[in-house]
Scaffold this active site. Structure first.
Site, PDB file in Angstrom:
ATOM      1  N   GLU A  84       0.823  -1.205   0.000  1.00  0.00           N
ATOM      2  CA  GLU A  84       0.000   0.000   0.000  1.00  0.00           C
ATOM      3  C   GLU A  84       0.863   1.264   0.000  1.00  0.00           C
ATOM      4  O   GLU A  84       0.597   2.210  -0.725  1.00  0.00           O
ATOM      5  CB  GLU A  84      -0.872  -0.034   1.264  1.00  0.00           C
ATOM      6  N   ASP A  85       1.907   1.264   0.810  1.00  0.00           N
ATOM      7  CA  ASP A  85       2.603   2.513   1.114  1.00  0.00           C
ATOM      8  C   ASP A  85       4.023   2.622   0.571  1.00  0.00           C
ATOM      9  O   ASP A  85       4.662   3.641   0.747  1.00  0.00           O
ATOM     10  CB  ASP A  85       2.699   2.704   2.639  1.00  0.00           C
TER      11      ASP A  85
END
Ligand code: MN
Length: 566
Positions: free
Chosen positions: A77-78
């Protein structure tokens, strides 16, 4: 918080499996490197977040792959890391778990009342495996613990989402401790004034109550030993703030009606002893009628088991007791996570063994209806509760619940009959699809409408919901040119008659044979007249109808009351 603590815990849980320890170390180092440039809002290194989630899961004794996935849960996600890289490094299962967490993190929460339950279902359905949910819950727990670093509006939204989505999910999975924890963390953000009030009100009450229970405890211990029960534990249990608040709301904020503000919990070795202890308690102190609850014979839907009773205890004060076995206790605190508990050998318990011990699994199996013909316990935890349902999203993030096999047309009618009727095309995840495309859970569906578009009869071949089918049929009938044409004549006949048995039946049969639908029939209460209203699409039909009606025995005169025939 240090890696060493985590590794120690994994070491304990796996009985010193060097491969497990190595895996956790590698996952930690991989995540630490991937998040290197990121900081938490608190200013700390990002790794403390996945680390905290992993630590929570080791306390629940989860399997090593789940712990590794928790450490890696934010890398897709990051960070720059891509799934292929993760899979190469850690294999399919861990990658699947991390992808699952990323997927459900994207579901947007809108607190629109009845949709909340759908959203919970969707999270369960999309997660595909309960371990994904457990990682998400551990992730949420740490985010709640560090919520004070976020801007105020974000705090409230996340706390509300926790109260409405994640705490109930933890509850559904039987994880009482985590549920209480999440709720108590969210409470002050969602209801700040009520929280302050409760804190003030309970400060003395809790203390007073605990002192009182300290006096009760030795009396109870003595009584148990006299009856031959020596192997037991007694815990004082203070009620969680948020559940106390909810209970108070039910009882007009009257503390006098809360008997379990602080209660005693007795843990014994087996079920027989649970009932024995209940008897001992009732011999010592008179029970309050209607407050004895046997959740052993009749477990709660989430599998919770215990005996509850409220008695007029020492000094006549009403006090609640909970009685349960150690296994029930583990289950009540850890819920489904209890089933991953490693046996001494370091291997997860086999399906059969777990089955005997835990109601939760029996229930899970009921929900699942059928297992995949596999003995592997972890396999059996695939989420199939909602096997025949799918959950898709509107472009705004609302969740729409549809049967398996549903198409964009079903989706359109689910939103609004006009959207269905004017449906001209559909996009799924931003790509055009055919109207008979089979939707999958989690897809974002957008309907393209056109003002003059009409439903096509061919839609009936693939529409899945009754809602859509009925609407399509209705539209096709009502607005077919034959009926909608301007040559539609409303007609009322006034018929005078001599009453006889079966007259009305003969009249309606005549209409039926002429293929004319009667709209209404009314009796004149004072005179022998009936009024029959109907529509005609062709005025020539009227002559035939009147001829037939006049042949019916008992009909005297027919008058055309209202018509646009002339
Ligand atoms: Mn996270």
């Amino acid at each position: 918080m240090e890696l060493k603590n985590l590794l120690e815990k994994v070491n304990q849980n796996t009985g010193g499996d060097p491969q497990a320890i190595n895996l956790i170390r590698r996952a930690y180092e991989f995540a630490e490197k991937a998040h290197m440039k990121q900081k938490r809002e608190s200013g700390e290194n990002y790794i403390i977040h996945p680390f905290a989630a992993a630590l929570t899961l080791t306390k629940l004794n989860l399997d090593t792959n789940t712990i590794a996935a928790a450490l890696l849960h934010d890398v897709l996600e990051d960070t720059e890391v891509i799934p292929q890289e993760l899979e190469k490094e850690f294999g399919k299962e861990i990658t699947f778990l991390v992808q699952g967490v990323s997927k459900i993190s994207k579901i947007k929460y809108k607190g629109t009342e009845h949709r909340v339950e759908n959203l919970r279902k969707m999270i369960l359905a999309m997660a595909e495996n309960i371990r994904v949910i457990l990682i998400k819950l551990a992730d949420r727990l740490h985010n709640m613990e560090t919520l004070n670093f976020l801007p105020v509006e974000k705090q409230r939204r996340i706390a509300l989402e926790t109260l409405e989505i994640y705490a109930p999910l933890a509850n559904r999975l039987g994880m009482g401790e985590l549920k209480g924890h999440l709720e108590d963390l969210a409470f002050p953000y969602v209801y700040p004034q009520e929280y302050q009030w409760l804190l003030k009100e309970t400060k003395d009450k809790y203390q007073e109550r605990e002192k009182y229970l300290e006096n009760v405890q030795p009396i109870l211990e003595k009584a148990l030993r006299e009856e031959g029960i020596n192997d037991f534990q007694i815990h004082t249990r203070a009620k969680h703030y948020y559940s106390l608040f909810k209970k108070l709301q039910k009882y007009d904020m009257d503390f006098g009606k809360i008997y379990d503000l602080a209660a005693l919990r007795i843990i014994v070795s087996n079920v027989e002893q649970c009932y024995l202890v209940l008897g001992i308690l009732h011999k010592l102190w008179r029970p309050l009628p209607g407050r004895i609850k046997d959740y052993i014979a009749l477990p709660k839907p989430n599998g919770y088991q215990s005996l509850h009773t409220t008695v007029f205890c020492l000094d006549g004060k009403m006090t609640e007791f909970q009685i349960r076995t150690q296994a029930m206790h583990e289950e009540a605190e850890k819920g489904i996570a209890a089933h991953w508990a490693y046996s001494e050998g370091g291997k997860p318990l086999s399906g059969a063994k777990v089955d005997e011990r835990f109601t939760w699994v029996r229930q899970l199996k009921e929900w699942q209806k059928e297992l995949h013909g596999s003995d592997e316990f972890l396999d059996s935890l695939k989420i199939d509760f909602f096997k025949d349902r799918i959950f898709v999203l509107t472009p705004k993030g609302d969740v729409i619940d549809l049967p398996d096999g549903a198409t964009p047309v079903d989706f359109a009618y689910q939103i609004h009959s006009d959207i269905g009727n004017q449906c001209a095309g559909a996009k799924v995840n931003n790509k055009m699809v055919a109207l008979d495309y089979i939707l999958n859970s989690g897809e974002v569906v957008e309907i393209i409408t056109q003002k003059n578009k009409k439903p096509s009869p061919s839609w009936l071949d693939f529409a899945k919901t009754n809602e859509a089918k009925n609407r399509i049929r209705k539209y096709l009938n009502i607005t077919s040119p034959k009926i909608k044409s301007p040559t539609i004549f409303p007609i009322e006949l006034k018929i005078s008659y001599q009453d006889r048995v079966g007259l009305l039946k003969d009249i309606s049969h005549t209409f039926y044979k002429e293929k004319i639908n009667i709209n209404s029939v009314e009796n004149d209460k004072k005179a022998p007249f009936i009024y029959i209203r109907f529509f005609l699409s062709n005025k020539n039909f009227l002559t035939a109808l009147l001829t037939k009606l006049k042949q019916i025995k008992g009909i005297e005169e027919i008058e055309i009351k209202k018509s646009r025939l002339d």
